[in-house]
Enzyme design. Structure first.
Site, PDB file in Angstrom:
ATOM      1  N   LYS A 182       0.869  -1.172   0.000  1.00 49.88           N
ATOM      2  CA  LYS A 182       0.000   0.000   0.000  1.00 49.88           C
ATOM      3  C   LYS A 182       0.910   1.226   0.000  1.00 49.88           C
ATOM      4  O   LYS A 182       1.800   1.327   0.833  1.00 49.88           O
ATOM      5  CB  LYS A 182      -0.863  -0.042   1.268  1.00 49.88           C
ATOM      6  CG  LYS A 182      -2.127   0.722   1.176  1.00 49.88           C
ATOM      7  CD  LYS A 182      -3.120   0.262   2.239  1.00 49.88           C
ATOM      8  CE  LYS A 182      -4.390   1.066   2.123  1.00 49.88           C
ATOM      9  NZ  LYS A 182      -5.504   0.450   2.824  1.00 49.88           N
ATOM     10  N   GLU A 233     -19.229  -5.389  10.861  1.00 52.16           N
ATOM     11  CA  GLU A 233     -20.171  -4.607  11.649  1.00 52.16           C
ATOM     12  C   GLU A 233     -21.247  -5.480  12.287  1.00 52.16           C
ATOM     13  O   GLU A 233     -21.686  -5.207  13.409  1.00 52.16           O
ATOM     14  CB  GLU A 233     -20.805  -3.504  10.787  1.00 52.16           C
ATOM     15  CG  GLU A 233     -19.844  -2.384  10.389  1.00 52.16           C
ATOM     16  CD  GLU A 233     -18.956  -2.687   9.184  1.00 52.16           C
ATOM     17  OE1 GLU A 233     -19.118  -3.785   8.579  1.00 52.16           O
ATOM     18  OE2 GLU A 233     -18.111  -1.847   8.825  1.00 52.16           O
ATOM     19  N   ARG A 267     -25.682  -2.449   7.633  1.00 47.84           N
ATOM     20  CA  ARG A 267     -25.690  -3.908   7.539  1.00 47.84           C
ATOM     21  C   ARG A 267     -25.817  -4.580   8.920  1.00 47.84           C
ATOM     22  O   ARG A 267     -25.917  -5.803   8.996  1.00 47.84           O
ATOM     23  CB  ARG A 267     -24.462  -4.436   6.788  1.00 47.84           C
ATOM     24  CG  ARG A 267     -23.144  -4.089   7.394  1.00 47.84           C
ATOM     25  CD  ARG A 267     -21.974  -4.701   6.626  1.00 47.84           C
ATOM     26  NE  ARG A 267     -21.883  -4.229   5.245  1.00 47.84           N
ATOM     27  CZ  ARG A 267     -20.912  -4.562   4.406  1.00 47.84           C
ATOM     28  NH1 ARG A 267     -19.940  -5.360   4.796  1.00 47.84           N
ATOM     29  NH2 ARG A 267     -20.891  -4.095   3.190  1.00 47.84           N
TER      30      ARG A 267
HETATM   31  C1  LIG Z   1     -18.918  -1.973   5.412  1.00 50.54           C
HETATM   32  C2  LIG Z   1     -17.732  -1.058   5.427  1.00 50.54           C
HETATM   33  N1  LIG Z   1     -17.101  -0.803   6.597  1.00 50.54           N
HETATM   34  C3  LIG Z   1     -16.032   0.034   6.611  1.00 50.54           C
HETATM   35  C4  LIG Z   1     -15.577   0.619   5.472  1.00 50.54           C
HETATM   36  C5  LIG Z   1     -14.435   1.625   5.516  1.00 50.54           C
HETATM   37  N2  LIG Z   1     -13.309   1.164   4.727  1.00 50.54           N
HETATM   38  C6  LIG Z   1     -13.065   1.630   3.486  1.00 50.54           C
HETATM   39  S1  LIG Z   1     -11.752   0.915   2.772  1.00 50.54           S
HETATM   40  C7  LIG Z   1     -11.430  -0.013   4.142  1.00 50.54           C
HETATM   41  C8  LIG Z   1     -10.265  -0.931   4.175  1.00 50.54           C
HETATM   42  C9  LIG Z   1     -10.127  -1.698   2.926  1.00 50.54           C
HETATM   43  O1  LIG Z   1      -9.003  -2.529   2.995  1.00 50.54           O
HETATM   44  P1  LIG Z   1      -8.726  -3.543   1.823  1.00 50.54           P
HETATM   45  O2  LIG Z   1     -10.023  -4.141   1.365  1.00 50.54           O
HETATM   46  O3  LIG Z   1      -7.674  -4.498   2.269  1.00 50.54           O
HETATM   47  O4  LIG Z   1      -8.218  -2.626   0.634  1.00 50.54           O
HETATM   48  P2  LIG Z   1      -6.946  -1.668   0.561  1.00 50.54           P
HETATM   49  O5  LIG Z   1      -7.452  -0.291   0.884  1.00 50.54           O
HETATM   50  O6  LIG Z   1      -5.946  -2.139   1.559  1.00 50.54           O
HETATM   51  O7  LIG Z   1      -6.502  -1.794  -0.824  1.00 50.54           O
HETATM   52  C10 LIG Z   1     -12.379   0.238   5.145  1.00 50.54           C
HETATM   53  C11 LIG Z   1     -12.383  -0.386   6.486  1.00 50.54           C
HETATM   54  C12 LIG Z   1     -16.266   0.331   4.274  1.00 50.54           C
HETATM   55  N3  LIG Z   1     -15.909   0.872   3.097  1.00 50.54           N
HETATM   56  N4  LIG Z   1     -17.310  -0.508   4.278  1.00 50.54           N
END
Ligand SMILES: Cc1ncc(C[n+]2csc(CCOP(=O)(O)OP(=O)(O)O)c2C)c(N)n1
Length: 405
Positions: A286, A370, A398
């Site tokens: 990242k 969640e 959700r």
């Molecule tokens: C249901 C939900 N909860 C929390 C989030 C907030 N959120 C956005 S991106 C993320 C992390 C994503 O990590 P990953 O899928 O590993 O992708 P990366 O950003 O590391 O590429 C979170 C917790 C969300 N988008 N949806």
């Protein structure tokens, strides 16, 4: 002086037409553009998801080299990592308007481009949506590829497993890319993160990867099948007994270097010929290529505009509501040992990072879960504790059923 390449890219066909030797330069230009547009070098910048996009530059190049959107479908989980895809699909000239009024959307959007087949903003949604598209294709009798890209944190979402439970008996042609960078917004947590880490740090992986890269150098495209079979055999012998995806009916490939365009390209060429669901595990960084983002992946997951040389953001004079919440709750917990705090992968956004520092034993990051978080809080309440569950309202949707179970 070398000629610029990104400015010549108007559609995925232009990516395909580039000689392989130009691809590293394209990757560098994409990174420079991401940093320029999201930083204060762009006068109208409001920032954006820099770290995730810096991590998928090579992946997105390889996907557009091998597959043909809009016929083939790319489904990105959350879709905050879709900026590079936007740059390659006719939206480069509007890129400076990212996330601004009447500008480009920060997520994929069906109404913005025919290359965006699915828009999302919430995590864990990609596998189920992609499976629906794969089954739709099968029912229709057409032959497009369905490629789903999900981060390691998407596998902390229960819904991803609901999808996996349905893949093997629903379709034969389904490609999942597990983009493993070890980070959610904060460091990814829990047994699944530990499990992915165990695969990635397996002592034989480094050796295997060197061999794989060597194969790619030696062999051309027509030997891709051979090459991938060798990877598969190697990985299987060493790791397969512990690879849960295989047990769920998806052929597992990897882990491979997600920044090696040649390796990714050859692997996709092979995977698209497969007549069974497959999961490709790639390892990425990242914030790749930008020191401030590598040093602070959490901050650079998504941020406002910043100073491009140092990565510094303008200091804020007033504390945020979340910050006050986290600090105040920590203060209450100093004198009340029944207070516990729970986040669904958002310690900074909710302010609970301050609580975590003061009371690490009473703080729980449960991942992007969640539903689980709400029921977990119920259990703690039954035991006489006072759980504080901090979730953004949009992600709480959700978990409504779990609030009144
Ligand atoms: C249901 C939900 N909860 C929390 C989030 C907030 N959120 C956005 S991106 C993320 C992390 C994503 O990590 P990953 O899928 O590993 O992708 P990366 O950003 O590391 O590429 C979170 C917790 C969300 N988008 N949806």
């Amino acid at each position: 002086m070398t000629k610029p390449i990104l400015s010549t890219i108007h559609s995925p066909a232009d990516i395909k037409a580039l000689p392989e030797k130009d691809l590293p330069q394209l990757a560098q230009e994409v990174r420079d553009e991401l940093i320029r547009v999201l930083s204060d070098e762009n006068p109208t910048s409001v920032g954006g998801h820099l770290g995730p996009n810096l991590g998928v530059v090579e992946l997105t190049i390889a996907m557009h080299r091998v597959f043909d959107t809009p016929k083939d479908k790319f489904i990105f989980d959350v879709s905050h990592q879709g900026y590079v895809h936007k740059l390659f699909t006719g939206r480069r000239e509007r890129f400076e308007t990212m996330r601004q009024y009447e500008g480009l959307n920060g997520f994929l959007l069906r109404t913005e481009s025919e290359h965006d087949c699915y828009g999302a903003g919430h995590a864990g949604t990609a596998l189920s949506a992609a499976l629906g598209m794969a089954v739709g294709r099968d029912l229709r009798g057409s032959d497009e590829n369905i490629v789903c890209v999900a981060g390691d944190a998407a596998f902390t979402c229960g819904v991803s497993y609901e999808a996996l439970n349905n893949v093997a008996h629903s379709t034969k042609r389904f490609i999942v890319v597990l983009n493993d960078n070890e980070w959610s917004i904060a460091k990814n947590v829990g047994a699944i993160a530990h499990y992915f880490n165990k695969i990635a740090t397996h002592p034989t992986y480094a050796h295997l990867h060197e061999k794989a890269a060597h194969f790619v150098e030696m062999l051309g495209g027509k030997f891709a099948k051979d090459f991938a079979a060798k990877i598969e055999a190697g990985v299987k012998n060493l790791l397969a007994p512990s690879v849960m995806f295989e047990d769920l009916g998806l052929r597992y490939y990897g882990p491979i270097d997600g920044h090696d365009i040649a390796l990714l390209t050859r692997t996709f060429e092979f995977l698209k010929t497969q007549n069974e669901p497959v999961l490709l595990h790639i390892l990425t960084q990242k914030g790749k290529g930008y020191a401030p983002a590598l040093e602070q992946p959490d901050k650079f997951h998504g941020l406002g505009k910043f100073e491009p040389k140092t990565g510094k953001t303008a200091p804020t004079s007033t504390p945020t509501y979340s910050e006050l919440f986290g600090k105040t709750l920590a203060k209450f917990a100093d004198t009340n040992n029944k207070i516990v705090a729970i986040t669904g992968a958002m310690p900074t956004g909710t302010g609970l990072v301050h609580f975590a520092k003061a009371h690490p034993n009473k703080y729980f990051d449960v991942g992007i879960a969640e539903e689980h978080a709400a029921l977990f809080a119920c259990g703690l309440a039954v035991e006489g504790f006072k759980p504080f569950l901090a979730i953004y309202s949009t992600f709480m949707q959700r978990a409504y059923d779990m609030i009144i179970p």
